[in-house]
Design a protein around this motif. Structure first.
Motif, PDB file in Angstrom:
ATOM      1  N   ASP A 130      -3.689   4.455  -9.083  1.00 32.30           N
ATOM      2  CA  ASP A 130      -3.006   5.750  -9.135  1.00 32.30           C
ATOM      3  C   ASP A 130      -1.947   5.858  -8.035  1.00 32.30           C
ATOM      4  OD1 ASP A 130      -4.394   6.723 -11.338  1.00 32.30           O
ATOM      5  OD2 ASP A 130      -6.009   7.573 -10.120  1.00 32.30           O
ATOM      6  N   PHE A 131      -2.257   5.323  -6.843  1.00 33.29           N
ATOM      7  CA  PHE A 131      -1.271   5.337  -5.761  1.00 33.29           C
ATOM      8  C   PHE A 131      -0.047   4.498  -6.136  1.00 33.29           C
ATOM      9  CE2 PHE A 131      -5.007   6.728  -3.527  1.00 33.29           C
ATOM     10  CZ  PHE A 131      -4.521   7.591  -2.564  1.00 33.29           C
ATOM     11  N   ARG A 132      -0.288   3.350  -6.742  1.00 30.08           N
ATOM     12  CA  ARG A 132       0.840   2.500  -7.141  1.00 30.08           C
ATOM     13  C   ARG A 132       1.689   3.182  -8.210  1.00 30.08           C
ATOM     14  NH1 ARG A 132      -3.036  -1.927  -6.527  1.00 30.08           N
ATOM     15  NH2 ARG A 132      -3.536  -1.719  -8.739  1.00 30.08           N
ATOM     16  N   ALA A 133       1.026   3.869  -9.142  1.00 35.44           N
ATOM     17  CA  ALA A 133       1.768   4.562 -10.195  1.00 35.44           C
ATOM     18  C   ALA A 133       2.629   5.688  -9.611  1.00 35.44           C
ATOM     19  CB  ALA A 133       0.799   5.123 -11.235  1.00 35.44           C
ATOM     20  N   ILE A 134       2.062   6.441  -8.674  1.00 35.30           N
ATOM     21  CA  ILE A 134       2.823   7.526  -8.027  1.00 35.30           C
ATOM     22  C   ILE A 134       3.991   6.956  -7.234  1.00 35.30           C
ATOM     23  CG2 ILE A 134       2.684   9.333  -6.256  1.00 35.30           C
ATOM     24  CD1 ILE A 134      -0.291   9.694  -7.177  1.00 35.30           C
ATOM     25  N   ARG A 135       3.736   5.877  -6.526  1.00 40.80           N
ATOM     26  CA  ARG A 135       4.810   5.227  -5.766  1.00 40.80           C
ATOM     27  C   ARG A 135       5.930   4.775  -6.688  1.00 40.80           C
ATOM     28  NH1 ARG A 135       3.055  -0.374  -3.386  1.00 40.80           N
ATOM     29  NH2 ARG A 135       3.096  -0.754  -5.631  1.00 40.80           N
ATOM     30  N   SER A 136       5.577   4.196  -7.828  1.00 40.72           N
ATOM     31  CA  SER A 136       6.590   3.732  -8.778  1.00 40.72           C
ATOM     32  C   SER A 136       7.365   4.894  -9.396  1.00 40.72           C
ATOM     33  CB  SER A 136       5.932   2.900  -9.885  1.00 40.72           C
ATOM     34  OG  SER A 136       5.308   1.757  -9.353  1.00 40.72           O
ATOM     35  N   ALA A 137       6.671   6.018  -9.619  1.00 44.63           N
ATOM     36  CA  ALA A 137       7.320   7.155 -10.273  1.00 44.63           C
ATOM     37  C   ALA A 137       8.264   7.901  -9.345  1.00 44.63           C
ATOM     38  CB  ALA A 137       6.253   8.105 -10.816  1.00 44.63           C
ATOM     39  N   PHE A 138       7.885   8.047  -8.078  1.00 46.23           N
ATOM     40  CA  PHE A 138       8.644   8.920  -7.181  1.00 46.23           C
ATOM     41  C   PHE A 138       9.236   8.207  -5.966  1.00 46.23           C
ATOM     42  CE2 PHE A 138       5.292  11.699  -9.087  1.00 46.23           C
ATOM     43  CZ  PHE A 138       6.138  12.436  -9.904  1.00 46.23           C
ATOM     44  N   GLY A 139       8.955   6.920  -5.814  1.00 44.64           N
ATOM     45  CA  GLY A 139       9.470   6.186  -4.666  1.00 44.64           C
ATOM     46  C   GLY A 139       8.555   6.318  -3.469  1.00 44.64           C
ATOM     47  N   GLY A 140       8.923   5.601  -2.406  1.00 42.61           N
ATOM     48  CA  GLY A 140       8.112   5.624  -1.198  1.00 42.61           C
ATOM     49  C   GLY A 140       7.066   4.527  -1.214  1.00 42.61           C
ATOM     50  N   SER A 141       6.201   4.557  -0.222  1.00 39.56           N
ATOM     51  CA  SER A 141       5.133   3.573  -0.100  1.00 39.56           C
ATOM     52  C   SER A 141       3.788   4.228  -0.374  1.00 39.56           C
ATOM     53  CB  SER A 141       5.128   2.989   1.325  1.00 39.56           C
ATOM     54  OG  SER A 141       4.792   3.996   2.268  1.00 39.56           O
ATOM     55  N   VAL A 142       2.754   3.404  -0.473  1.00 37.31           N
ATOM     56  CA  VAL A 142       1.402   3.945  -0.632  1.00 37.31           C
ATOM     57  C   VAL A 142       1.057   4.830   0.558  1.00 37.31           C
ATOM     58  CG1 VAL A 142      -1.051   3.328  -0.667  1.00 37.31           C
ATOM     59  CG2 VAL A 142       0.559   2.106  -2.140  1.00 37.31           C
ATOM     60  N   ASN A 143       1.468   4.405   1.760  1.00 35.87           N
ATOM     61  CA  ASN A 143       1.167   5.213   2.941  1.00 35.87           C
ATOM     62  C   ASN A 143       1.903   6.550   2.913  1.00 35.87           C
ATOM     63  OD1 ASN A 143      -0.333   5.208   5.502  1.00 35.87           O
ATOM     64  ND2 ASN A 143       1.696   5.400   6.428  1.00 35.87           N
ATOM     65  N   ASP A 144       3.109   6.582   2.325  1.00 36.38           N
ATOM     66  CA  ASP A 144       3.813   7.860   2.160  1.00 36.38           C
ATOM     67  C   ASP A 144       3.015   8.801   1.265  1.00 36.38           C
ATOM     68  OD1 ASP A 144       5.925   6.976   3.725  1.00 36.38           O
ATOM     69  OD2 ASP A 144       7.107   6.297   2.008  1.00 36.38           O
ATOM     70  N   VAL A 145       2.439   8.264   0.197  1.00 30.90           N
ATOM     71  CA  VAL A 145       1.616   9.077  -0.703  1.00 30.90           C
ATOM     72  C   VAL A 145       0.400   9.608   0.049  1.00 30.90           C
ATOM     73  CG1 VAL A 145       0.304   9.109  -2.860  1.00 30.90           C
ATOM     74  CG2 VAL A 145       2.394   7.739  -2.696  1.00 30.90           C
ATOM     75  N   VAL A 146      -0.225   8.751   0.873  1.00 28.77           N
ATOM     76  CA  VAL A 146      -1.376   9.165   1.678  1.00 28.77           C
ATOM     77  C   VAL A 146      -1.001  10.323   2.594  1.00 28.77           C
ATOM     78  CG1 VAL A 146      -2.873   8.433   3.575  1.00 28.77           C
ATOM     79  CG2 VAL A 146      -2.584   6.957   1.586  1.00 28.77           C
ATOM     80  N   LEU A 147       0.126  10.191   3.297  1.00 29.95           N
ATOM     81  CA  LEU A 147       0.546  11.252   4.213  1.00 29.95           C
ATOM     82  C   LEU A 147       0.909  12.529   3.468  1.00 29.95           C
ATOM     83  CD1 LEU A 147       2.714   9.246   6.778  1.00 29.95           C
ATOM     84  CD2 LEU A 147       0.371  10.091   7.047  1.00 29.95           C
ATOM     85  N   ALA A 148       1.454  12.408   2.272  1.00 25.30           N
ATOM     86  CA  ALA A 148       1.792  13.599   1.489  1.00 25.30           C
ATOM     87  C   ALA A 148       0.533  14.389   1.138  1.00 25.30           C
ATOM     88  CB  ALA A 148       2.547  13.205   0.223  1.00 25.30           C
ATOM     89  N   MET A 149      -0.505  13.700   0.665  1.00 25.71           N
ATOM     90  CA  MET A 149      -1.722  14.424   0.281  1.00 25.71           C
ATOM     91  C   MET A 149      -2.452  14.973   1.505  1.00 25.71           C
ATOM     92  SD  MET A 149      -3.899  11.071  -1.014  1.00 25.71           S
ATOM     93  CE  MET A 149      -5.475  11.855  -1.289  1.00 25.71           C
ATOM     94  N   LEU A 150      -2.441  14.253   2.635  1.00 28.50           N
ATOM     95  CA  LEU A 150      -3.123  14.745   3.830  1.00 28.50           C
ATOM     96  C   LEU A 150      -2.406  15.940   4.447  1.00 28.50           C
ATOM     97  CD1 LEU A 150      -4.178  11.426   5.644  1.00 28.50           C
ATOM     98  CD2 LEU A 150      -5.619  12.985   4.308  1.00 28.50           C
ATOM     99  N   THR A 151      -1.070  15.889   4.519  1.00 30.27           N
ATOM    100  CA  THR A 151      -0.347  17.014   5.117  1.00 30.27           C
ATOM    101  C   THR A 151      -0.352  18.239   4.212  1.00 30.27           C
ATOM    102  OG1 THR A 151       1.768  16.119   4.301  1.00 30.27           O
ATOM    103  CG2 THR A 151       1.121  15.547   6.553  1.00 30.27           C
ATOM    104  N   GLU A 152      -0.284  18.028   2.892  1.00 33.04           N
ATOM    105  CA  GLU A 152      -0.370  19.175   1.985  1.00 33.04           C
ATOM    106  C   GLU A 152      -1.763  19.791   2.053  1.00 33.04           C
ATOM    107  OE1 GLU A 152       0.765  22.116  -0.715  1.00 33.04           O
ATOM    108  OE2 GLU A 152       1.967  20.728   0.481  1.00 33.04           O
ATOM    109  N   GLY A 153      -2.798  18.942   2.140  1.00 36.71           N
ATOM    110  CA  GLY A 153      -4.158  19.463   2.292  1.00 36.71           C
ATOM    111  C   GLY A 153      -4.302  20.271   3.564  1.00 36.71           C
ATOM    112  N   ALA A 154      -3.730  19.779   4.673  1.00 37.27           N
ATOM    113  CA  ALA A 154      -3.801  20.503   5.945  1.00 37.27           C
ATOM    114  C   ALA A 154      -3.034  21.822   5.861  1.00 37.27           C
ATOM    115  CB  ALA A 154      -3.255  19.635   7.071  1.00 37.27           C
TER     116      ALA A 154
END
Length: 514
Positions: A265-289
Motif C-alpha cells: 500500500d505504501f508503494r502504491a501511494i508513493r507511485s500515485a502521488f510521488g515522494g518516498s515511503v518515508n514521506d508517506v510515513v511522515l504524512a500519516m504520523l503528522t496528520e495523526g498528531a
C-alpha cells in the motif's frame, strides 16, 4: 538460518563518542535502551530458548561484555568481558494470567521495558511472555542504545533468529569461551591517557595532511559546518506547536500502541502521488498528531510540527558492525489537520529540500567535533542534567500534574517527536521452529520527549510502535486511531486515482486509434 559471521570485537573496546552519549544522557526516568516485541506462533519452550541463545553467543561477543568506567571519566567507558556472564542472567520467563487481553499484556511488558538495564552486567535482556491470546509467545528485547542503533539492531536479529523453521546447526567454536582478565584501575587510566593523546595527535596530523593533499575537501567541510550551524540555530529558535507530550520532563512510566500496514500500500501511494515511503510515513504520523491536538483543544492553526528523523549514515563496509552511525534531519509540517494528499506533497518538498542541502551529512560532520570535547567535561555536566530531569519528572508525578491546553508548559522549541524508520527483513523469521507473526519496534523516551514512534519493516508490512509517557499521553490508542485513519484516507485517495486512470485509459486508446 542465522548468519554464520560474527560481529567483530576485540577482547575489549572503548565506546565511540556517539555511543557514549547514550550513557551520559541516560537517567532513571529516561532509560536509553531500544528494543522490539516479536509475537511468535505457538508456545516457545523456555529451556529450548535458553539453548538457542547459548549456541549463538559466540556470534555476538559484545553481548558478553559489560560497561567499565574510566577513573575521573578521563576517556569514554570501555566494554570488557563479564567474567560472570551466563545467558540465564539475561533471558527471563514471564507467565501471563489466563485470558489476558493484548492491551493488558502490552501493559505488563511495558512495566518491564521501562526499567533501566543493570550496568553491572552486559547491557541487554530478552523477556519471554507465555499465555498470550491466540496461542502466541512474545519475545521482548531490551538492548542499550550505546550498543546498537536501529540498523545494527536489525542485523543482530538476523543472527539471533533464523530464516528457516528447520535451520542447519550453528558451528561452534573449538574451545569454550573464557572471559578475558579484567583490566586494573591503573591500566584503565593509563589506556585512557594514551588514547586521548593518540586521538589528539592523529586528528591534528590528519587535518594537516587533508589540507595539503585535498584542499577541496576542506572547503566542503567548511560548507558542511556552515549548513550544520544553520540547522542547529533554526532548531533552537524556530517556534513549534505546543503539545501535551513536550510540556514537562517525562517519568519512567511507558505505554505503547502498535499498528501494521501492508508495504505494498505504501508503494502504491508513493507511485500515485510521488515522494518516498518515508514521506508517506511522515504524512500519516503528522496528520495523526494534528488531529490528536485538535481533538484535545490545542491551538494548532498556523503552527508547525517538527519531527526528528534519524538518518542512517553507515557505510557499506560498516553493515555488520554494532554501535551507532546515525545523523538527523528535522522536517516540519502543518500542525492543523489538512487534506492528506496536500500534506504528503508538502512533506515531500520539505524532505527533498533537506536532502538537497545535505543537512544530515552536515550534522554528522559537526557531531564529529564531539570527539574533541574531553570526556572529563562531558561526564559531570551530563550527570547534573540527568539528575535535574529525574527530579523534575518525580515532582511532576508526585503532584500528579498533567498538561492542559490552557495550562503552563515548557517553551515550544526544538522537535515535537522522534520518528525513526528502520528497514527490516522482508522474509519471515523463526525461533526454534516458531514463526514470527508480528514484530513491534520499541523506542526510548527522555527529557521532555513524551511521545516517539519507531517504524520497522518486516515481512511485507510496516510496523509502527507508538511509545508514550501515560502522564502526558494517557490515550496513545487514540493517537494510533488518528494515524490509522490518515493512512486509510491515503489508500482511499490512491484507489480513486487508480480507478480514474483506468477509466481514462480506454478513451486515450480510442483517441490514439482514431
Amino acid at each position: 538460518m542465522a548468519e554464520n559471521s560474527a560481529f567483530p570485537s576485540s577482547a575489549s573496546y572503548r565506546l565511540s563518542t556517539q555511543d557514549a552519549t547514550f550513557i551520559y544522557g541516560e537517567s532513571q526516568s529516561g532509560p536509553l535502551h531500544i528494543g522490539s516485541i516479536g509475537l511468535f506462533e505457538g508456545h516457545v519452550d523456555f529451556n529450548a530458548l535458553l539453548g538457542h541463545f547459548e549456541e549463538r553467543m559466540h556470534l555476538v561477543p559484545r553481548y558478553r561484555q559489560r560497561l567499565i568506567e574510566v577513573p575521573l571519566n578521563f576517556s569514554h567507558a570501555m566494554m570488557e568481558d563479564d567474567p560472570e556472564f551466563t545467558v540465564a542472567n539475561h533471558v527471563h520467563l514471564h507467565e501471563l494470567p489466563d485470558a489476558i487481553s493484548e492491551g493488558d499484556a502490552l501493559a505488563e511488558m511495558m512495566r518491564i521495558f521501562e526499567k533501566p538495564l543493570d550496568r553491572k552486567r552486559p547491557l541487554w535482556e530478552l523477556h519471554t511472555f507465555h499465555n498470550l491470546d491466540g496461542n502466541r509467545t512474545a519475545l521482548m528485547w531490551k538492548v542499550h542504545h550505546c550498543l546498537v542503533d536501529g540498523v545494527s539492531g536489525v542485523e543482530l536479529l538476523k543472527v539471533m533468529y533464523d530464516f528457516r523453521a528447520e535451520p542447519p546447526d550453528i558451528p561452534q567454536p573449538p574451545t569454550p569461551w573464557v572471559a578475558a582478565k579484567p583490566s586494573s584501575l591503573i591500566r584503565r587510566f593509563a589506556d585512557a591517557v594514551r588514547d586521548q593523546i593518540q586521538g589528539a595527535v592523529s586528528s591534528t596530523i590528519n587535518a594537516a595532511v587533508e589540507a595539503i593533499e585535498d584542499p577541496a575537501s576542506v572547503a566542503d567541510r567548511a560548507r558542511q559546518m556552515a549548513e550544520a550551524s544553520r540547522v542547529m540555530t533554526e532548531l533552537a529558535t524556530r517556534r513549534i506547536v505546543a503539545t501535551p507530550w513536550n510540556s514537562t520532563p517525562v517519568t519512567q512510566d511507558r505505554v505503547v500502541a502498535w499498528t501494521r500496514q501492508t508495504f505494498s500500500d505504501f508503494r502504491a501511494i508513493r507511485s500515485a502521488f510521488g515522494g518516498s515511503v518515508n514521506d508517506v510515513v511522515l504524512a500519516m504520523l503528522t496528520e495523526g498528531a494534528a488531529r490528536y491536538l485538535q481533538h484535545h483543544g490545542y491551538a494548532v492553526e498556523g503552527q508547525q510540527l517538527c519531527i526528528g528523523c534519524p538518518v542512517n549514515v553507515r557505510h557499506r563496509s560498516e553493515k555488520s558492525s554494532l554501535g551507532n552511525r546515525v545523523s538527523m534531519m528535522f522536517p516540519t509540517a502543518p500542525a492543523a489537520p489538512m487534506d492528506i494528499v496536500e500534506r504528503l506533497q508538502l512533506i515531500h518538498e520539505e524532505t527533498e529540500r533537506i536532502k538537497a542541502a545535505g543537512s544530515a551529512q552536515a550534522l554528522e560532520t559537526i557531531m564529529g567535533l564531539g570527539d574533541a570535547i574531553p570526556p572529563s567535561m562531558i561526564g559531570p555536566a551530563a550527570r547534573v542534567a540527568t539528575t535535574m530531569m529525574d527530579v523534575a519528572g518525580r515532582m511532576a508525578k508526585w503532584t500528579d500534574w498533567r498538561p492542559r491546553p490552557d495550562g503552563f508548559g515548557l517553551p515550544a522549541v526544538g522537535i515535537n517527536f522522534i520518528a525513526t524508520n528502520v528497514p527490516g527483513v522482508q522474509v519471515p523469521q523463526y525461533i526454534n521452529g516458531h514463526v514470527c507473526l508480528d514484530m513491534v519496534p520499541l523506542v526510548p523516551l527522555g527529557a521532555t520527549m513524551g511521545y516517539a514512534v519507531a517504524i520497522l519493516s518486516y515481512y511485507k508490512s510496516l510496523y509502527f510502535g507508538l511509545m508514550a509517557d501515560p502522564r502526558v499521553m494517557p490515550d496513545v490508542a487514540l493517537m494510533k486511531a488518528f494515524v490509522d485513519d490518515a493512512f486509510a484516507e491515503l489508500k482511499r485517495r490512491c484507489a480513486e486515482k487508480s480507478a480514474e486512470k483506468a477509466e481514462q485509459e480506454p478513451e486515450r486508446k480510442s483517441a490514439s486509434g482514431a
